[in-house]
Enzyme design. Structure first.
Site, PDB file in Angstrom:
ATOM      1  N   HIS A   1       0.852  -1.201   0.000  1.00  0.00           N
ATOM      2  CA  HIS A   1       0.000   0.000   0.000  1.00  0.00           C
ATOM      3  C   HIS A   1       0.880   1.240   0.000  1.00  0.00           C
ATOM      4  O   HIS A   1       2.028   1.198   0.451  1.00  0.00           O
ATOM      5  CB  HIS A   1      -0.935   0.015   1.219  1.00  0.00           C
ATOM      6  CG  HIS A   1      -0.223  -0.184   2.515  1.00  0.00           C
ATOM      7  ND1 HIS A   1       0.164  -1.427   2.962  1.00  0.00           N
ATOM      8  CD2 HIS A   1       0.205   0.697   3.449  1.00  0.00           C
ATOM      9  CE1 HIS A   1       0.781  -1.297   4.124  1.00  0.00           C
ATOM     10  NE2 HIS A   1       0.834  -0.015   4.436  1.00  0.00           N
TER      11      HIS A   1
ATOM     12  N   HIS B   1       1.045   5.198   1.308  1.00  0.00           N
ATOM     13  CA  HIS B   1       0.479   6.236   2.178  1.00  0.00           C
ATOM     14  C   HIS B   1       0.517   7.588   1.447  1.00  0.00           C
ATOM     15  O   HIS B   1       1.528   7.937   0.829  1.00  0.00           O
ATOM     16  CB  HIS B   1       1.326   6.409   3.443  1.00  0.00           C
ATOM     17  CG  HIS B   1       1.367   5.223   4.344  1.00  0.00           C
ATOM     18  ND1 HIS B   1       0.657   5.153   5.507  1.00  0.00           N
ATOM     19  CD2 HIS B   1       2.053   4.046   4.257  1.00  0.00           C
ATOM     20  CE1 HIS B   1       0.901   3.990   6.113  1.00  0.00           C
ATOM     21  NE2 HIS B   1       1.749   3.302   5.374  1.00  0.00           N
TER      22      HIS B   1
HETATM   23  P1  AMP Z   1       2.366   0.206   7.215  1.00  0.00           P
HETATM   24  O1  AMP Z   1       2.916   0.380   8.602  1.00  0.00           O
HETATM   25  O2  AMP Z   1       3.093   0.964   6.148  1.00  0.00           O
HETATM   26  O3  AMP Z   1       2.205  -1.265   6.877  1.00  0.00           O
HETATM   27  O4  AMP Z   1       0.924   0.867   7.250  1.00  0.00           O
HETATM   28  C1  AMP Z   1      -0.207   0.208   7.677  1.00  0.00           C
HETATM   29  C2  AMP Z   1      -1.242   1.256   7.940  1.00  0.00           C
HETATM   30  O5  AMP Z   1      -2.511   0.649   7.895  1.00  0.00           O
HETATM   31  C3  AMP Z   1      -1.125   1.927   9.318  1.00  0.00           C
HETATM   32  O6  AMP Z   1      -0.944   3.325   9.138  1.00  0.00           O
HETATM   33  C4  AMP Z   1      -2.445   1.590  10.008  1.00  0.00           C
HETATM   34  O7  AMP Z   1      -2.947   2.674  10.746  1.00  0.00           O
HETATM   35  C5  AMP Z   1      -3.340   1.265   8.834  1.00  0.00           C
HETATM   36  N1  AMP Z   1      -4.410   0.327   9.110  1.00  0.00           N
HETATM   37  C6  AMP Z   1      -4.318  -0.886   9.700  1.00  0.00           C
HETATM   38  N2  AMP Z   1      -5.528  -1.495   9.739  1.00  0.00           N
HETATM   39  C7  AMP Z   1      -6.394  -0.643   9.146  1.00  0.00           C
HETATM   40  C8  AMP Z   1      -7.791  -0.676   8.879  1.00  0.00           C
HETATM   41  N3  AMP Z   1      -8.545  -1.728   9.229  1.00  0.00           N
HETATM   42  N4  AMP Z   1      -8.356   0.384   8.257  1.00  0.00           N
HETATM   43  C9  AMP Z   1      -7.599   1.462   7.902  1.00  0.00           C
HETATM   44  N5  AMP Z   1      -6.279   1.548   8.119  1.00  0.00           N
HETATM   45  C10 AMP Z   1      -5.684   0.524   8.740  1.00  0.00           C
END
Ligand code: AMP
Ligand code: ZN
Length: 137
Positions: A99, A101
């Site tokens: 993903h 950001h």
């Molecule tokens: P990363 O640390 O780059 O893998 O980012 C994962 C992101 O996903 C984090 O910023 C979390 O806050 C976000 N996240 C995890 N679960 C969910 C969810 N169910 N809905 C929206 N965001 C999420």
């Protein structure tokens, strides 16, 4: 991937605050935003990280991130935007589904995203480093 939370979100099996969707991507609000409007660009096809991602989806993901960055800037009038993408636990990846950001930023905000200098490199080191990468391309 049956047990992947972002696959479930991308397919709409788990509800999310979706800001954009097409055949290949779903873009949602991050549950723990760094700033208001922090979005995640999620490909619908599962790939763990950038290494598993096919080049076509990688290109389309960045194009989608640009579209979202423009909308976020327009919506919030932020001073800047970070495009951030983590691969592997060591790099801060916490969800094992690729993903991107999109994070709105403001002068003096409390968000910390650093690429600080921790390695001392002399000119010869730079040449060796450069050549290692070139050989691996
Ligand atoms: P990363 O640390 O780059 O893998 O980012 C994962 C992101 O996903 C984090 O910023 C979390 O806050 C976000 N996240 C995890 N679960 C969910 C969810 N169910 N809905 C929206 N965001 C999420
Ligand atoms: Zn997945």
């Amino acid at each position: 991937m049956s047990d992947c939370i972002f696959c479930k979100i991308a397919e709409g099996e788990i509800p999310s605050n979706t800001v954009y969707e097409d055949d290949s991507f779903r873009v949602i609000l991050d549950l723990n935003p760094a700033n208001e409007g922090h979005c995640l660009v999620i490909p619908k096809k599962h790939a763990e990280d950038i290494f598993e991602l096919d080049s076509q989806t990688a290109a389309a993901a960045f194009k989608t991130a640009k579209k979202i960055a423009e909308a976020v800037k327009k919506a919030f009038g932020c001073d800047g935007i970070n495009i951030l993408q983590n691969n592997g636990e060591a790099a801060g990846q916490s969800v094992g589904h690729f993903h991107i950001h999109v994070i709105p930023r403001y002068h003096g905000d409390a968000v910390v995203i650093k690429s600080q200098a921790v390695k001392n490199m002399n000119p010869e080191d730079f040449v060796k480093t450069r050549d290692k990468i070139i050989k691996s391309l």
